[in-house]
Design a protein around this motif. Structure first.
Motif, PDB file in Angstrom:
ATOM      1  N   THR A 114       0.871  -1.184   0.000  1.00  0.00           N
ATOM      2  CA  THR A 114       0.000   0.000   0.000  1.00  0.00           C
ATOM      3  C   THR A 114       0.904   1.228   0.000  1.00  0.00           C
ATOM      4  O   THR A 114       1.255   1.721  -1.053  1.00  0.00           O
ATOM      5  CB  THR A 114      -0.951  -0.025   1.213  1.00  0.00           C
ATOM      6  N   ASN A 115       1.266   1.720   1.158  1.00  0.00           N
ATOM      7  CA  ASN A 115       2.206   2.829   1.220  1.00  0.00           C
ATOM      8  C   ASN A 115       3.620   2.335   0.886  1.00  0.00           C
ATOM      9  O   ASN A 115       3.941   1.164   1.036  1.00  0.00           O
ATOM     10  CB  ASN A 115       2.199   3.457   2.622  1.00  0.00           C
ATOM     11  N   THR A 116       4.441   3.249   0.455  1.00  0.00           N
ATOM     12  CA  THR A 116       5.808   2.894   0.081  1.00  0.00           C
ATOM     13  C   THR A 116       6.629   2.558   1.319  1.00  0.00           C
ATOM     14  O   THR A 116       6.667   3.317   2.278  1.00  0.00           O
ATOM     15  CB  THR A 116       6.475   4.053  -0.678  1.00  0.00           C
ATOM     16  N   ILE A 117       7.308   1.412   1.285  1.00  0.00           N
ATOM     17  CA  ILE A 117       8.199   1.000   2.354  1.00  0.00           C
ATOM     18  C   ILE A 117       9.613   1.435   1.994  1.00  0.00           C
ATOM     19  O   ILE A 117      10.117   1.093   0.920  1.00  0.00           O
ATOM     20  CB  ILE A 117       8.167  -0.528   2.546  1.00  0.00           C
ATOM     21  N   THR A 118      10.251   2.200   2.846  1.00  0.00           N
ATOM     22  CA  THR A 118      11.623   2.634   2.589  1.00  0.00           C
ATOM     23  C   THR A 118      12.595   1.591   3.135  1.00  0.00           C
ATOM     24  O   THR A 118      12.497   1.176   4.290  1.00  0.00           O
ATOM     25  CB  THR A 118      11.908   3.999   3.225  1.00  0.00           C
ATOM     26  N   ILE A 119      13.534   1.173   2.279  1.00  0.00           N
ATOM     27  CA  ILE A 119      14.486   0.114   2.615  1.00  0.00           C
ATOM     28  C   ILE A 119      15.905   0.666   2.505  1.00  0.00           C
ATOM     29  O   ILE A 119      16.294   1.177   1.449  1.00  0.00           O
ATOM     30  CB  ILE A 119      14.320  -1.088   1.677  1.00  0.00           C
TER      31      ILE A 119
ATOM     32  N   PHE B  21       8.020  -0.207  -2.716  1.00  0.00           N
ATOM     33  CA  PHE B  21       9.160   0.079  -1.854  1.00  0.00           C
ATOM     34  C   PHE B  21      10.090   1.083  -2.526  1.00  0.00           C
ATOM     35  O   PHE B  21       9.999   1.362  -3.723  1.00  0.00           O
ATOM     36  CB  PHE B  21       9.933  -1.213  -1.547  1.00  0.00           C
ATOM     37  N   ASP B  22      11.007   1.600  -1.714  1.00  0.00           N
ATOM     38  CA  ASP B  22      11.987   2.574  -2.201  1.00  0.00           C
ATOM     39  C   ASP B  22      13.300   2.339  -1.476  1.00  0.00           C
ATOM     40  O   ASP B  22      13.361   2.446  -0.251  1.00  0.00           O
ATOM     41  CB  ASP B  22      11.462   3.994  -1.932  1.00  0.00           C
ATOM     42  N   TYR B  23      14.341   1.972  -2.232  1.00  0.00           N
ATOM     43  CA  TYR B  23      15.668   1.918  -1.636  1.00  0.00           C
ATOM     44  C   TYR B  23      16.110   3.342  -1.285  1.00  0.00           C
ATOM     45  O   TYR B  23      15.895   4.272  -2.069  1.00  0.00           O
ATOM     46  CB  TYR B  23      16.689   1.363  -2.627  1.00  0.00           C
ATOM     47  N   ILE B  24      16.776   3.498  -0.147  1.00  0.00           N
ATOM     48  CA  ILE B  24      17.310   4.803   0.219  1.00  0.00           C
ATOM     49  C   ILE B  24      18.774   4.647   0.632  1.00  0.00           C
ATOM     50  O   ILE B  24      19.255   3.543   0.892  1.00  0.00           O
ATOM     51  CB  ILE B  24      16.508   5.472   1.353  1.00  0.00           C
ATOM     52  N   GLY B  25      19.482   5.766   0.701  1.00  0.00           N
ATOM     53  CA  GLY B  25      20.887   5.778   1.075  1.00  0.00           C
ATOM     54  C   GLY B  25      21.592   6.919   0.377  1.00  0.00           C
ATOM     55  O   GLY B  25      21.074   7.497  -0.586  1.00  0.00           O
ATOM     56  N   THR B  26      22.786   7.254   0.851  1.00  0.00           N
ATOM     57  CA  THR B  26      23.519   8.381   0.273  1.00  0.00           C
ATOM     58  C   THR B  26      24.375   7.970  -0.914  1.00  0.00           C
ATOM     59  O   THR B  26      24.905   8.822  -1.625  1.00  0.00           O
ATOM     60  CB  THR B  26      24.443   9.021   1.331  1.00  0.00           C
ATOM     61  N   GLN B  27      24.516   6.649  -1.145  1.00  0.00           N
ATOM     62  CA  GLN B  27      25.328   6.153  -2.247  1.00  0.00           C
ATOM     63  C   GLN B  27      24.449   5.869  -3.468  1.00  0.00           C
ATOM     64  O   GLN B  27      23.267   5.548  -3.333  1.00  0.00           O
ATOM     65  CB  GLN B  27      26.079   4.890  -1.834  1.00  0.00           C
TER      66      GLN B  27
ATOM     67  N   SER C  20      12.792   1.153 -13.907  1.00  0.00           N
ATOM     68  CA  SER C  20      14.239   1.289 -13.812  1.00  0.00           C
ATOM     69  C   SER C  20      14.706   0.921 -12.414  1.00  0.00           C
ATOM     70  O   SER C  20      14.030   1.220 -11.415  1.00  0.00           O
ATOM     71  CB  SER C  20      14.668   2.726 -14.125  1.00  0.00           C
ATOM     72  N   PHE C  21      15.873   0.302 -12.335  1.00  0.00           N
ATOM     73  CA  PHE C  21      16.435  -0.093 -11.048  1.00  0.00           C
ATOM     74  C   PHE C  21      16.642   1.114 -10.145  1.00  0.00           C
ATOM     75  O   PHE C  21      17.077   2.182 -10.580  1.00  0.00           O
ATOM     76  CB  PHE C  21      17.770  -0.802 -11.272  1.00  0.00           C
ATOM     77  N   ASP C  22      16.351   0.926  -8.870  1.00  0.00           N
ATOM     78  CA  ASP C  22      16.543   1.957  -7.854  1.00  0.00           C
ATOM     79  C   ASP C  22      17.991   1.874  -7.356  1.00  0.00           C
ATOM     80  O   ASP C  22      18.370   0.908  -6.693  1.00  0.00           O
ATOM     81  CB  ASP C  22      15.570   1.724  -6.698  1.00  0.00           C
ATOM     82  N   PRO C  23      18.829   2.873  -7.638  1.00  0.00           N
ATOM     83  CA  PRO C  23      20.267   2.762  -7.376  1.00  0.00           C
ATOM     84  C   PRO C  23      20.704   3.176  -5.978  1.00  0.00           C
ATOM     85  O   PRO C  23      21.898   3.074  -5.651  1.00  0.00           O
ATOM     86  CB  PRO C  23      20.866   3.715  -8.412  1.00  0.00           C
TER      87      PRO C  23
END
Length: 251
Positions: free
Chosen positions: A39-44, A77-83, A96-99
């Motif tokens: 449902t809502n976006t899960i941040t990973i 979902f959404d990958y997160i991070g500074t890289q 598209s792949f989430d980098p």
């Protein structure tokens, strides 16, 4: 901060892991995550060292294969991070792949501890953390007591940032068999034993620390070099993560 006991008996590890399996109904108490699946976006936040980073000349990260598993099964979902992974990956279902990630080659637990506040400030609060770390500490002969203490502090910070965070903690895969000397294997096994204790002690009613077993049934066929995954190994890690995520987070 919780203090995990060191020198935890090796034979008790199987019992601890069995207790975790038996307590899956209790682990389901993290209703925040469960109610937001699909449902809502899960941040990973993929967090760790070069095994998380991948994208080097001869090694591969699990992140792309895990992304494919999640996309194929309609996870939001959404990958997160500074890289940022600048590798070009094939599209999947038009996506598209989430980098985004937080895997940095050479990182030890101390490095993550020193930088985690800045990462959270820059990237935002994760709902889920995929934590794979400790290999560089072991290679550099950092005492297991120090590694575990750093991990406890990292988890404390993540849980203070989000009281509902779910942390999937790797029982990291070993190195290639030729580098796993008797001394290296002893330290490695001690580290894994203490992760079992840590996961139980750091879990609470709203935030669980879930062990993901990357160590069992591991083979040199999964390795690109002494320490890093090839494509087969990256897929194996991704599949084990995906199964853990499904078992714990899916309704």
């Amino acid at each position: 901060m919780k203090k995990t006991a060191i020198l935890f008996p090796f034979l008790f590890l199987a019992t601890v892991l069995a207790l975790q399996d038996c307590n899956k109904s209790d682990e389901k108490s993290n209703t925040f995550i469960q109610n937001n699946v699909n449902t809502n976006t899960i941040t990973i936040l993929p967090l760790g060292d070069s095994r998380v980073e991948g994208a080097t000349s001869n090694s591969v990260s699990y992140r792309y294969d895990l992304w494919k598993n999640l996309i194929s099964n309609q996870w939001n979902f959404d990958y997160i991070g500074t890289q940022n992974d600048n590798t070009t990956y094939p599209l999947l279902l038009g996506k598209s792949f989430d980098p985004d990630h937080e895997g940095i080659g050479g990182s030890e637990t101390e490095d993550i501890l020193e930088n985690i506040d800045e990462v959270l400030e820059s990237s935002g609060t994760p709902d889920v953390v995929l934590l794979g770390i400790g290999g560089n500490d072991l290679v550099r002969n950092t005492p297991v007591t120090e590694i575990v203490d750093n991990l406890n502090q990292i988890i404390d910070i993540l849980q203070n940032d989000n009281t509902n965070v779910t942390i999937f903690l790797e029982r990291i895969a070993p190195g290639r068999s030729n580098v796993m000397t008797d001394e290296a294997t002893e330290s490695y096994n001690l580290f894994l034993e203490n992760l079992a204790v840590l996961s139980l002690e750091q879990s609470n009613e709203t935030s669980k620390v879930i062990l993901v077993d990357m160590a069992s049934n591991w083979t040199d066929a999964y390795m690109a070099d002494n320490l890093h995954y090839n494509q087969l190994g990256a897929k194996e890690i991704a599949d084990r993560y995906f199964q853990a995520i499904v078992n714990y987070l899916e309704k």
